[in-house]
Design a protein around this motif. Structure first.
Motif, mmCIF file in Angstrom:
data_model
loop_
_atom_site.group_PDB
_atom_site.id
_atom_site.type_symbol
_atom_site.label_atom_id
_atom_site.label_comp_id
_atom_site.label_asym_id
_atom_site.label_seq_id
_atom_site.Cartn_x
_atom_site.Cartn_y
_atom_site.Cartn_z
ATOM 1 N N ARG A 81 0.816 -1.212 0.000
ATOM 2 C CA ARG A 81 0.000 0.000 0.000
ATOM 3 C C ARG A 81 0.856 1.272 0.000
ATOM 4 N NH1 ARG A 81 -4.066 -0.539 2.837
ATOM 5 N NH2 ARG A 81 -4.546 1.620 3.176
ATOM 6 N N ASN A 82 2.144 1.138 0.301
ATOM 7 C CA ASN A 82 3.041 2.291 0.264
ATOM 8 C C ASN A 82 3.953 2.269 -0.963
ATOM 9 O OD1 ASN A 82 2.137 3.293 2.832
ATOM 10 N ND2 ASN A 82 3.238 1.571 3.747
ATOM 11 N N GLY A 83 3.644 1.411 -1.914
ATOM 12 C CA GLY A 83 4.408 1.374 -3.157
ATOM 13 C C GLY A 83 5.682 0.553 -3.090
ATOM 14 N N ARG A 84 5.869 -0.221 -2.048
ATOM 15 C CA ARG A 84 7.093 -1.020 -1.946
ATOM 16 C C ARG A 84 6.923 -2.325 -2.730
ATOM 17 N NH1 ARG A 84 9.603 -0.337 3.998
ATOM 18 N NH2 ARG A 84 11.255 -1.491 2.963
ATOM 19 N N LEU A 85 7.965 -2.650 -3.464
ATOM 20 C CA LEU A 85 7.893 -3.737 -4.447
ATOM 21 C C LEU A 85 7.728 -5.101 -3.780
ATOM 22 C CD1 LEU A 85 8.203 -4.129 -7.522
ATOM 23 C CD2 LEU A 85 10.620 -4.579 -7.091
ATOM 24 N N ILE A 206 -0.003 -3.182 -9.488
ATOM 25 C CA ILE A 206 -1.227 -3.379 -8.709
ATOM 26 C C ILE A 206 -0.876 -3.222 -7.229
ATOM 27 C CG2 ILE A 206 -2.976 -5.086 -8.035
ATOM 28 C CD1 ILE A 206 -2.796 -6.230 -10.845
ATOM 29 N N ALA A 207 -1.573 -2.299 -6.566
ATOM 30 C CA ALA A 207 -1.291 -2.032 -5.150
ATOM 31 C C ALA A 207 -2.148 -2.937 -4.276
ATOM 32 C CB ALA A 207 -1.567 -0.573 -4.826
ATOM 33 N N LEU A 208 -1.498 -3.746 -3.479
ATOM 34 C CA LEU A 208 -2.226 -4.599 -2.542
ATOM 35 C C LEU A 208 -2.476 -3.825 -1.253
ATOM 36 C CD1 LEU A 208 -0.389 -8.017 -3.048
ATOM 37 C CD2 LEU A 208 -2.296 -7.048 -4.311
ATOM 38 N N SER A 209 -3.377 -4.340 -0.444
ATOM 39 C CA SER A 209 -3.741 -3.638 0.792
ATOM 40 C C SER A 209 -2.695 -3.830 1.877
ATOM 41 C CB SER A 209 -5.084 -4.168 1.302
ATOM 42 O OG SER A 209 -4.972 -5.555 1.581
ATOM 43 N N VAL A 210 -1.839 -4.803 1.707
ATOM 44 C CA VAL A 210 -0.887 -5.142 2.762
ATOM 45 C C VAL A 210 0.131 -4.010 2.967
ATOM 46 C CG1 VAL A 210 0.738 -6.316 1.208
ATOM 47 C CG2 VAL A 210 0.604 -6.998 3.597
ATOM 48 N N ASP A 211 0.525 -3.826 4.220
ATOM 49 C CA ASP A 211 1.595 -2.885 4.570
ATOM 50 C C ASP A 211 2.804 -3.742 4.945
ATOM 51 O OD1 ASP A 211 3.386 -1.203 5.950
ATOM 52 O OD2 ASP A 211 1.765 0.180 6.467
ATOM 53 N N VAL A 241 -10.496 -2.349 10.439
ATOM 54 C CA VAL A 241 -11.888 -2.697 10.765
ATOM 55 C C VAL A 241 -12.904 -1.868 9.979
ATOM 56 C CG1 VAL A 241 -11.325 -3.468 13.091
ATOM 57 C CG2 VAL A 241 -12.047 -1.117 12.736
ATOM 58 N N ASN A 242 -12.485 -0.717 9.465
ATOM 59 C CA ASN A 242 -13.435 0.146 8.768
ATOM 60 C C ASN A 242 -13.464 -0.083 7.260
ATOM 61 O OD1 ASN A 242 -14.250 1.578 11.157
ATOM 62 N ND2 ASN A 242 -12.236 2.538 11.124
ATOM 63 N N THR A 243 -12.342 -0.478 6.685
ATOM 64 C CA THR A 243 -12.298 -0.659 5.223
ATOM 65 C C THR A 243 -12.231 -2.130 4.823
ATOM 66 O OG1 THR A 243 -9.883 -0.581 5.132
ATOM 67 C CG2 THR A 243 -11.058 1.519 4.989
ATOM 68 N N GLY A 244 -11.930 -3.011 5.766
ATOM 69 C CA GLY A 244 -11.803 -4.426 5.440
ATOM 70 C C GLY A 244 -10.486 -4.775 4.763
ATOM 71 N N GLU A 245 -9.568 -3.818 4.655
ATOM 72 C CA GLU A 245 -8.287 -4.098 3.997
ATOM 73 C C GLU A 245 -7.400 -4.952 4.901
ATOM 74 O OE1 GLU A 245 -7.764 0.186 3.416
ATOM 75 O OE2 GLU A 245 -7.015 -0.342 1.422
ATOM 76 N N VAL A 246 -6.841 -5.994 4.316
ATOM 77 C CA VAL A 246 -5.918 -6.851 5.062
ATOM 78 C C VAL A 246 -4.542 -6.179 5.045
ATOM 79 C CG1 VAL A 246 -4.822 -9.112 5.153
ATOM 80 C CG2 VAL A 246 -7.210 -8.912 4.453
ATOM 81 N N LEU A 247 -4.077 -5.755 6.207
ATOM 82 C CA LEU A 247 -2.794 -5.051 6.295
ATOM 83 C C LEU A 247 -1.633 -6.024 6.475
ATOM 84 C CD1 LEU A 247 -3.939 -2.166 8.676
ATOM 85 C CD2 LEU A 247 -3.789 -2.127 6.192
ATOM 86 N N GLY A 248 -1.943 -7.208 6.930
ATOM 87 C CA GLY A 248 -0.903 -8.218 7.094
ATOM 88 C C GLY A 248 -1.545 -9.578 7.218
ATOM 89 N N VAL A 421 -6.757 -6.134 -1.878
ATOM 90 C CA VAL A 421 -6.364 -5.073 -2.811
ATOM 91 C C VAL A 421 -6.667 -3.734 -2.158
ATOM 92 C CG1 VAL A 421 -6.764 -4.090 -5.091
ATOM 93 C CG2 VAL A 421 -6.837 -6.563 -4.782
ATOM 94 N N MET A 422 -5.743 -2.809 -2.305
ATOM 95 C CA MET A 422 -5.893 -1.507 -1.639
ATOM 96 C C MET A 422 -7.117 -0.771 -2.174
ATOM 97 S SD MET A 422 -3.014 1.410 -1.505
ATOM 98 C CE MET A 422 -3.365 3.025 -0.890
ATOM 99 N N ARG A 423 -7.917 -0.242 -1.260
ATOM 100 C CA ARG A 423 -9.076 0.547 -1.675
ATOM 101 C C ARG A 423 -8.623 1.988 -1.876
ATOM 102 N NH1 ARG A 423 -13.342 -2.927 -0.823
ATOM 103 N NH2 ARG A 423 -13.450 -4.022 1.162
ATOM 104 N N ALA A 424 -9.026 2.581 -3.006
ATOM 105 C CA ALA A 424 -8.681 3.981 -3.247
ATOM 106 C C ALA A 424 -9.598 4.851 -2.391
ATOM 107 C CB ALA A 424 -8.859 4.311 -4.717
#
Lengths: 568, 149
Positions: A81-85, A206-211, A241-248, A421-424
């Motif tokens: 989500r921060n653009g890291r490869l 493609i930006a994933l939601s993971v940090d 909890v608010n966006t459902g994005e899996v951060l890890g 997948v990261m939500r815009a």
């Protein structure tokens, strides 16, 4: 033709010679005129075409450049989500040989080692001598310069293959989440398989939601806990909890995506989304939340949990016997199976099943990752199942199922569809209301109480108002019943309790208690401390600041600034 | 008349011929240059991808963590090492009668700090024992007149 000749002959006989010369001259001129017209038209057309090629073709040039740009990219890059490869394709030159065309394996091996001295000569000779095969691979990655050097040595039988290789710079850290693609360019696991078509079609990363930072902290702490308690496996999920994005999302043991090996290996099992467990008491908050939401109980409603509780001729017991009647708050804090079963009885089978359905606990989650598992739902959901499911036995779930469902109890009451997948910003968030806001507020208090006064005290990261629930489930025996010595210990936490942003769920598969836990292998003893450390590490990355600043440290910081700013 | 037209057409023919071949020459030259440039672009893209990959490998959090631990003796951050700027007890250092002031930071230059947010008896005790002789300094005070100091 005959007729024309006769006519000319006739003309010669009837007309004078000057007349015919004049006619011939006129014909020649008219023919020349026609010819010139044709030549003029032809060259005009050529001129127009030349102008067209020199001026109008420029638009095409840009297109050609783009073709060159994209010609080598078969799979889009994956970034966090921060653009890291996380994954990318690189062109790769493979050094290979056809042993049947190699005239002297020893000399060829020596010549190759002049350019690639790191290769083992004996191994090269062995492979070059294997005439049963048409192609043997000698080096998986050679540079263009090395290719030129080997090529210039004119070694018969030595060939080069240009391939695309998929690289995963984070290696094992995201092996289960990202998955892997093989040399055929197709995804074979994880997101690489789940989003295969999108990755093949996409031109941009493609930006994933993971940090990546959260992922590393989660994996680091779970690895340490797994080692400390000699667990067979571990899994963890961090969810917004608010966006459902899996951060890890971590599953241990894991594998190197560059050499994944046999997909049937246990290291390939994604325990966070692809395996289901009887998760135990971490399911209790769902039961309590439903009873609160239906106004069947309040946090102060008292239940007698002193003796074994009988349901359908089966006795339900607590881990520690509680002799006095306790209220709902204490039932959750002390993790009473008897109390929860009594509350489930108030709710009833139909309403319980309907809630679990609305929380997505009866179906496979609609996530982008391949291999998401379907929960094992009991074929007969009777009164005994209603009681056992209320405290986490009889319905097997994946960790991600539980994290998404528990998020609904504390995020204002919405079940939010989890995503990798990261939500815009501004994207619609697929969610549905399950609990009321008031229920959610109450549950935040109750789950905070579990950490401050109940079984989850070990997870209380200083300053982050951790709320949560412990879970310890016995694993089913192959022949029926449950095994007391084989546990699945877990902890689900959310922080900060006043306005939860993130939920963390972690489990250890068959941990062994040690001296530091007094021999206990329960979720509160083994997993809760790890979750506390995970929260302490990831909170700054998810934008949560500690809420209980230490005054002494503030003073030290102030002194430090004073010293820094004071002129010497 | 026709001969003149013929001459003109022949001239045009010659000019077209020369133009055509020079354009063909230019076009083939350009095409070759495009091919070379495309090759260079692909090579550069490969190099960029390789560098991105190297960068990502060298920035892998586990690797950085090990390096920081090994060479700098750093450990993971704990919550009591994080303090908000606004929570710092700046106000006791401000000049009497002033409710806010400025401080110089390396990153932001002169920044406004907020009014006194709380009193710390413990800080007051320490301050009484060790007066802060160097605060505030004239150079750190706000310059209401706007003149250069």
């Amino acid at each position: 033709m005959k007729r024309t000749a006769r006519r000319v002959r006739d003309d010669w006989t009837t007309r004078g010679a000057g007349y015919f010369e004049l006619r011939a001259s006129q014909r020649a001129r008219s023919r020349l005129g026609v010819l010139c017209t044709f030549v003029f038209i032809a060259f005009s057309a050529l001129g127009v075409r030349i102008t067209d090629l020199t001026i109008a073709v420029q638009a095409d040039d840009a297109g050609r450049t783009v073709v060159a740009d994209t010609a080598t990219r078969h799979r889009a890059e994956l970034v966090d989500r921060n653009g890291r490869l996380l994954a990318q394709n690189v062109d790769n030159i493979v050094l290979a040989a056809n042993p049947r065309d190699v005239w002297d394996p020893v000399v060829v091996a020596q010549r190759i080692r002049e350019v690639l001295p790191e290769l083992d000569e004996a191994s090269l000779v062995r492979r070059l001598s294997d005439r049963t095969r048409e192609v043997v691979y000698l080096a998986w990655r050679v540079s263009p310069h090395e290719r030129f050097e080997i090529h210039s040595r004119g070694l018969p039988g030595v060939i080069f293959r240009e391939e695309q290789r998929r690289l995963y710079p984070q290696s094992n850290t995201l092996s289960h989440l990202v998955g892997y693609a093989r040399d055929d360019g197709e995804g074979h696991a994880g997101i690489e398989l789940g989003l295969n078509e999108e990755i093949l079609a996409a031109r941009d990363p493609i930006a994933l939601s993971v940090d990546l930072r959260v992922q590393h902290a989660l994996r680091d702490e779970l690895s340490a806990a797994m080692e400390e308690f000699s667990a067979q496996a571990a899994a963890g999920v961090v969810l917004n909890v608010n966006t459902g994005e899996v951060l890890g999302m971590v599953s241990l043991p894991d594998f190197d995506p560059h050499s994944p090996g046999d997909p049937g290996l246990t290291t390939h099992l994604n325990r966070a989304t692809g395996a289901t467990y009887d998760l135990g008491s971490v399911v209790k908050p769902l039961t309590i939340a439903q009873a609160l939401d239906l106004n069947l109980v309040s946090p102060e409603t008292v239940f007698d949990v002193s003796g074994p509780y009988e349901v359908a001729s089966h006795e339900i017991r607590d881990f520690h016997r509680i002799w006095e009647p306790i209220d709902v708050r204490e039932i959750l804090a002390e993790s009473s199976n008897i109390g929860t079963a009594q509350i489930a009885e108030l709710i009833g089978r139909e309403r319980q099943r309907a809630l679990f359905d609305r929380l997505g606990l009866l179906e496979r989650l609609p996530v982008e990752i391949a291999g998401a598992a379907r929960p094992l739902v009991p074929s007969n959901w009777g009164s005994l199942e209603t009681a056992t499911i209320s405290f986490g036995h009889g319905l097997t779930l994946t960790p991600l199922h539980l994290a998404a469902a528990t998020a609904a109890t504390i995020n204002g009451g919405y079940w939010v569809e989890p995503t990798f997948v990261m939500r815009a910003p501004g994207d619609p968030i697929p969610r549905r209301r399950v609990f009321s806001q008031a229920t959610s507020d109450t549950m935040r208090d109750l789950l905070r109480y579990v950490v401050t006064d109940g079984t989850g005290g070990n997870a209380d990261a200083l300053g982050y108002e951790v709320a949560g629930k412990t879970g310890t489930a016995e694993k089913p025996r192959p022949g029926g019943g449950y095994d007391r010595n084989r546990l699945v210990s877990s902890f689900i936490a959310m922080f900060p309790a006043s306005e939860p942003e993130v939920i963390v769920f972690a489990l250890l598969d068959e941990p062994r208690g040690n001296a530091s836990t007094g021999g206990y292998a329960t979720g509160g003893a083994t997993v809760a401390p790890a979750v506390g450390r995970i929260i302490e590490r990831i909170a700054p990355f998810v934008g949560v600041m500690p809420t209980e600043p230490d005054m002494g440290l503030q003073l030290l910081a102030a002194r430090a600034i004073d010293v820094t700013l004071s002129p010497q | 008349m026709m001969s003149t037209v013929n001459y003109v057409l022949m001239g045009l023919l010659f000019v077209s011929w020369v133009s055509l071949f020079s354009l063909k020459d230019i076009t083939s030259d350009s095409r070759q240059r495009v091919a070379v440039l495309q090759g260079e672009i692909i090579a550069e893209q490969d190099a960029i991808r390789g560098l991105m990959n190297d960068w990502a490998v060298l920035n892998e959090p586990g690797y950085l963590q090990d390096l920081a631990h090994l060479h700098l003796g750093l450990n993971t951050l704990s919550s009591n090492q994080i303090v908000r700027m606004a929570a710092l007890p700046m106000a006791p250092f401000a000049a009497p009668g002033r409710d806010s002031g400025t401080m110089r930071t390396a990153a932001q230059g002169m920044v406004q700090f907020p009014a006194m947010s709380f009193h710390s008896p413990r800080l007051d005790r320490i301050e009484a024992a060790e007066p802060y002789m160097h605060w505030p300094q004239p150079s750190l005070r706000p310059n209401p007149s706007g003149d250069a100091e």
